[in-house]
Design an enzyme around this catalytic site. Structure first.
Site, mmCIF file in Angstrom:
data_model
loop_
_atom_site.group_PDB
_atom_site.id
_atom_site.type_symbol
_atom_site.label_atom_id
_atom_site.label_comp_id
_atom_site.label_asym_id
_atom_site.label_seq_id
_atom_site.Cartn_x
_atom_site.Cartn_y
_atom_site.Cartn_z
ATOM 1 N N LYS A 80 46.979 51.625 43.864
ATOM 2 C CA LYS A 80 47.146 51.495 45.338
ATOM 3 C C LYS A 80 48.235 52.049 45.901
ATOM 4 C CE LYS A 80 46.580 47.575 48.983
ATOM 5 N NZ LYS A 80 46.671 46.021 49.267
ATOM 6 N N SER A 134 42.603 45.357 52.535
ATOM 7 C CA SER A 134 43.680 46.259 52.684
ATOM 8 C C SER A 134 43.135 47.554 51.591
ATOM 9 C CB SER A 134 44.683 45.700 53.402
ATOM 10 O OG SER A 134 45.765 45.113 51.714
ATOM 11 N N SER A 191 41.812 41.135 50.366
ATOM 12 C CA SER A 191 42.188 42.582 49.779
ATOM 13 C C SER A 191 41.757 42.981 48.790
ATOM 14 C CB SER A 191 43.825 42.971 50.167
ATOM 15 O OG SER A 191 43.854 42.501 51.843
#
Lengths: 101, 496
Positions: B80, B155, B179
């Protein structure tokens, strides 16, 4: 759930505290959403928290300490390379004091 | 057998194949790079081809020289884009960090390198990890590989989509309020939010420091366990890093659930859609058939999780994001005026959701509102934690859906932040209590994946892996949302 009372001036004040420039249209858009969100959060008022200690952190034990050795760190040069403006090995910023020369 | 087939074999399958000499790390990485570069889902923000190929050649040379290989040797892994990787752009999908190159490795990145993983790409995300649909990214939303008109969740939506679309067998995300778990549910994957403190936050760009944890995505619990074992453990550079013993998490996946007590908060389940509820009921029945016992539990304060989280996390974020001020790194906007004008013009470039959270957090912490909002929220957080303590007297894990619905259409909730926040209802309580939680596939509803969330006692991730493993065994693997790569064919299994 009704919206919380929140004025455009309060939004401008908070934006000023947070150092975020907002255009007038943004002030109203954010105000409307924040009033709705804060209105929902008013449901917390009904929870009995008498005598309840706050949980600021999920970790309740004393923090660990690292060994007393200097960790490998990024060099001063590498860090300054990322600076938007560098002057003589430091971070340069616009004028801080009004009227200073 | 071609590299593509081994890339599709998962984290453990690919690592075994490299170790056995069935495929070279270079071929695996080359295949992953090809797929990443032609990604149609906007899951990827940066592909690190040269460095990854070099690392792969080192793995192949080490194997040729008879050296011992790490547990992830040769396995392509995506990160990420809020995890710092030395020499690589780290943007948090924000204009404020566009073009910033991390000068150091996050702890988890060091650990992945040490395990032999190939760091091939940085993935798209909600800006500064603030969002539940990946639509707040400054670089455009990610499409769900199961249906490109739908959100992949957020997210960590890019990491989830990259694994679901089989660009990489595993990826890391971060989880502050759900997330990794919610995108795993939306994309049909396994994901773990570790116990707070299990994984060092050093080098993870901070959002809400009392909640942030790094966690793995994979297509199976065992693959997730392999990644988790690599990144877990104490690190002196994170003062909240725990000194907790590790366990045989991979072995736990095959342990079964005989005697496991699964707590079911029936009242909470009512909030899910009928389709999701049906899959959760089927998952609970499958666990029961495998030897677990279902126990009714109550979490009376969990329903306040949304209000508590959306005060606590923005409050912490308003402080953490103060560092993006145009002085030391990232974007600077000068439109005349002094230092304050520069701060305000620079920070005006945050997206609307990040601005909203900073404003909300600043408001909740400001004079006159601190007691009414922030302090009260932290007290209710204590009550949420106590609910779990009480539940764990009667059960070993607490089961709920991961999300109340299947993946929703892109654009459906972008104008309605409160509705977006309310969709996090199931994942937030465990985050606030610091407890470990997984999302594991619970089957399809109308052709889209659903996720079962299981929350465990602090540092008892092993039990969660056992339950996820048992459920996988009962349900079998999900179909792939994407066709096999060019020239690939099904029917071959495992390294030999």
């Amino acid at each position: 759930m009704s919206d919380a009372e929140l004025s455009p001036d309060e939004v401008r004040h908070v934006a000023r505290l947070a150092r975020i420039a907002l255009e007038d249209a943004e002030v109203e858009a954010q105000r409307a959403q924040l009033a709705r969100i804060l209105g929902h959060m008013a449901e917390l008022d009904a929870v009995d928290v008498e005598g309840v200690e706050p949980t600021f952190h999920a970790v309740t034990e004393a923090p660990l300490r690292r060994d007393e050795v200097r960790p490998a760190e990024a060099s001063r040069e590498a860090l300054l390379e990322a600076a938007p403006r560098e002057v003589e090995g430091g971070f340069a910023v616009p004028q801080v004091m009004e009227g200073d020369t | 057998m071609s590299a593509g087939r081994w890339l599709d074999a998962g984290v453990v399958g690919a690592a075994d194949a490299v170790a056995a000499g069935a495929v070279t790390a270079e071929a695996l990485v080359g295949e992953a790079l090809g797929r990443l570069r032609s990604d149609p889902h906007n899951a990827v923000l940066h592909v690190d081809g040269e460095a990854a190929l070099e690392a792969a050649q080192q793995v192949d040379a080490a194997r040729a020289a008879g050296e011992a290989l790490g547990p992830l040797a040769g396995v392509p892994v995506a990160l990420k884009d809020n995890l710092c990787q030395r020499g690589t752009p780290t943007t948090c999908a924000s204009r404020l960090l566009e073009g910033w190159v991390a000068p150091y490795d996050a702890h988890v990145v060091e650990r992945l390198r040490a395990a032999g993983a190939m760091l091939v790409a940085k993935t798209n995300m909600d800006e500064f990890a603030m969002g539940s649909s990946n639509e707040t990214s400054a670089f455009g939303p990610v499409k769900n590989p199961w249906d490109p008109a739908r959100a992949p969740g957020g997210s960590s939506g890019g990491s989830a989509a990259a694994v679901a679309a089989r660009l990489v067998p595993g990826a890391l995300g971060s989880d502050t309020g759900g997330s990794v778990r919610q995108p795993a549910a939306f994309c049909g994957l396994f994901a773990l939010k570790p116990t707070y403190g299990r994984v060092s936050r050093y080098g993870l760009v901070a959002f809400a420091s009392s909640l942030d944890q790094v966690g793995p995505f994979a297509r199976s619990a065992r693959d997730g366990a392999r990644l988790f074992a690599a990144i877990a453990g104490r690190d002196g550079r994170d003062a909240t890093s725990a000194d907790a013993p590790s366990a045989d998490w991979e072995g736990a996946c095959a342990r079964g659930v005989e005697g496991l007590r699964v707590g079911v908060p029936r009242a909470l389940l009512e909030g899910a859609s009928a389709g999701v509820r049906a899959r959760i009921d089927a998952a609970l029945e499958a666990l029961k058939d495998a030897g677990a016992t279902l126990v009714d539990v109550t979490l009376p304060h969990a329903k306040h999780g949304v209000s508590v989280y959306y005060l606590v996390a923005p409050a912490e974020a308003s402080s953490n994001l103060a560092r993006f001020d145009g002085v030391r790194y990232g974007l600077r906007v000068e439109e005349g005026g002094g230092l304050d004008a520069m701060y305000e013009a620079t920070r005006a470039r945050f997206g609307p959701e990040v601005k909203r959270r900073i404003l909300l957090g600043t408001y909740a912490l400001s004079a006159g509102y601190y007691d009414a909002y922030y302090l009260r929220a932290q007290k209710v957080r204590t009550l949420i934690r106590r609910d779990y303590d009480a539940a764990f007297e009667a059960c070993d894990v607490v089961a709920t859906p991961t999300a109340p619905t299947v993946a929703f259409p892109l654009g459906e909730r972008t104008d309605d932040p409160l509705t977006m926040y309310l969709s996090d209802v199931y994942t937030l309580p465990a985050s606030l209590a610091g407890l470990p939680a997984i999302s594991t596939p619970a089957g399809l509803s109308e052709g889209l994946p659903t996720g079962l969330q299981l929350v465990g006692r602090a540092f008892d991730e092993a039990t969660l892996f056992a339950a996820a493993g048992a459920l996988e065994k009962a349900f079998g693997p999900l179909p792939s949302p994407v066709p096999a790569g060019p020239g690939e064919h099904a029917g071959e299994e495992g390294a030999s």
